[in-house]
Design a protein around this motif. Structure first.
Motif, short mmCIF file in Angstrom:
data_model
loop_
_atom_site.label_atom_id
_atom_site.label_comp_id
_atom_site.label_asym_id
_atom_site.label_seq_id
_atom_site.Cartn_x
_atom_site.Cartn_y
_atom_site.Cartn_z
N TYR A 125 1.03 -1.24 0.21
CA TYR A 125 0.00 0.09 0.03
C TYR A 125 1.02 1.11 0.05
O TYR A 125 1.85 1.31 0.89
CB TYR A 125 -0.92 0.15 1.31
N CYS A 132 -3.29 3.78 0.81
CA CYS A 132 -3.89 3.69 2.06
C CYS A 132 -3.95 4.94 2.57
O CYS A 132 -3.14 5.88 2.15
CB CYS A 132 -3.15 2.55 3.06
N PHE A 175 -4.19 6.74 6.97
CA PHE A 175 -4.29 6.21 8.47
C PHE A 175 -5.29 6.65 9.10
O PHE A 175 -5.90 6.13 10.11
CB PHE A 175 -2.89 6.34 9.32
N PRO A 232 -8.90 5.58 8.85
CA PRO A 232 -8.18 4.12 8.35
C PRO A 232 -9.10 3.78 6.88
O PRO A 232 -10.09 3.78 7.03
CB PRO A 232 -8.00 3.02 9.17
N ASP A 233 -8.44 3.56 5.92
CA ASP A 233 -8.86 3.44 4.66
C ASP A 233 -7.96 2.67 3.60
O ASP A 233 -6.78 2.91 3.73
CB ASP A 233 -9.66 4.57 3.81
N VAL A 234 -8.37 1.92 2.71
CA VAL A 234 -7.62 1.12 1.64
C VAL A 234 -8.43 1.19 0.37
O VAL A 234 -9.55 1.18 0.46
CB VAL A 234 -7.21 -0.28 2.31
N THR A 280 -14.30 5.10 1.96
CA THR A 280 -14.97 4.20 1.31
C THR A 280 -16.32 3.73 2.19
O THR A 280 -16.35 3.84 3.42
CB THR A 280 -14.14 2.71 1.45
#
Lengths: 302, 302
Positions: free
Chosen positions: B83, B115, B117, B120-122, B166
């Protein structure tokens, strides 16, 4: 050998429970997984006989009254039982529906559910729990909260259900934790209390943003080592917090008795208390049977 | 006979797509249902070979570059790709991960995801679509909205992803319409437009109450004849309306380009416009391929 004078039945979507009754006292009880959800209409009578056949009288004697509540009376159940429209008392056993049976030893009554047109809502089964609660607390004035797969918030005044609202929180939790991308993060872990509290506080402070906090649970597990118990606590707190926020008009300024499985009821009482509500747990284990007994008594008197 | 000089691959959770490329031009394309979700790590190479074996050079020649994006690089995929942390450009093919292969004709690159922090998300795959979009619109300044199973809202400035969020709206819709008690009411019906609009308006006006309006869809079908198309419209409008409300800080006062399947993108543009947003549809069909081509060009130059 058990010789009931009637049989009480709680027949939900996933489970069938039966009690051999003498008056208001249960002599025996049994359960099976033959819930309404897996049965076609012609499978209900055999499923009931599987459980209670040896409680029935010899052929030729007076048939055994069976009083049943729950999803057995849904459109997709044994036969569709009536809905009674609120405001009304929770029970009227004289409006029960009698499904046709092949075995002459059975005389089955399926109790009616309740409906409401604005906003549209329905219940089947909880009305019997409510009747059981009101039999013990006839002067209760306030809101009953019955958490479970579908959580019901029920306004009670003068022995009547004045209105009710159903939330899908339990089903939503099961789908998200067990089948969505969050299954790897939450699964069947038990909610961690501090994570639950933090998420309830977050949801209550900004309920309109709850949808923003679901996927980050997965990302926090990938990036920051969020544990399943923390994930379960956060997911549970977000969903229950959102429900309590959306239900504010249903509990604010009223007494709220929370009736359900103890672990789940505790979460609702905790959330309601954090939101400023006046909520307490009420043991719900025996309420269905108390409601079915009230129905049996009413039928006997006629 | 197709003789690509490289192969482009978009490998998501449910589908695998491959293009035979000469420079930036696709000579042929193929797809299969061998998505990441159903493959164990040792099944990725055979699944890829099933689709593209006849595009490969004879053994002994220079191996064929394969450039892949998407969930193939997830922890539960072929191998876990990196990531890259935002803010950053959407693509850096030099950070690609090379899974070990048995067939010497393959040289596979899995592009890194992005990514963030806090919160937090990806993402895996959308960064390549974003790179494709920015290749055609290098000066875009605003928000990209990429609806789908998981909808991404992506802030873009000066060619970089500055942040993203997301939402699980598509997955939530699929679970509720297909597996919850609402499956009997909604199922796979296509959303009716007027019901969608009314539900979006309801969700935007009081997003904190959306949870209150889900079960009543079932009750309205039972009591008032709500049709599946109306149910689908209302459910879709409630969930997309709630998402747009929760995402307000991500689109308010910015240009929003909505990139996705046309039918779904139209619903988001409609909802954003109702909320007062400045949104337009952007054709997304060719963006993954454009992004993979940009990656191929960058790799070739080194």
């Amino acid at each position: 050998m058990v010789r009931p004078d009637w049989i009480a039945v709680d027949w939900g979507t996933t489970r069938l429970r039966a009690w051999a009754m003498q008056g208001n006292a249960a002599q025996d009880s049994r359960a099976s997984d033959q819930g309404m959800g897996k049965l076609a209409p012609d499978q209900f009578e055999p499923a009931l006989l599987d459980l209670v056949a040896d409680w029935l009288p010899p052929a030729g004697e007076k048939p055994m009254p069976v009083i049943a509540c729950g999803m057995v009376g849904a459109r997709t159940g044994w036969v569709e039982a009536d809905y009674r429209q609120v405001p009304c008392t929770p029970l009227d056993p004289h409006r029960a529906t009698r499904p046709p049976v092949k075995d002459p030893r059975l005389l089955v009554h399926i109790l009616p559910g309740l409906c409401q047109f604005d906003p549209p809502d329905v219940m089947r089964g909880e009305e019997t729990q409510i009747a059981g609660f009101l039999a013990a607390h006839p002067d209760f004035h306030g809101t009953l909260c019955l958490p479970g797969t579908h959580c019901k918030w029920v306004g009670i005044r003068a022995g009547e259900v004045i209105g009710f609202h159903t939330f899908m929180t339990g089903e939503l939790y099961a789908l998200l934790s067990g089948q969505s991308v969050l299954r790897l993060t939450v699964g069947d872990a038990r909610p961690e209390a501090a994570a639950f509290d933090a998420a309830v506080a977050q949801a209550l402070a900004a309920p309109e943003t709850v949808a923003l906090h679901l996927f980050p649970l997965r990302a926090a597990a990938l990036l920051q080592g969020l544990t399943p118990a923390e994930g379960a606590g956060r997911l549970s707190g977000l969903l229950i917090g959102a429900e309590i926020a959306a239900a504010r008009a249903l509990w604010s300024g009223r007494h709220v008795a929370v009736i359900g499985a103890p672990e789940l009821s505790q979460l609702y009482v905790r959330g309601l208390t954090m939101a400023g509500g006046d909520a307490y747990e009420q043991d719900g284990a025996a309420l269905v049977l108390a409601g079915l007994s009230a129905a049996a008594t009413a039928l006997e008197k006629t």
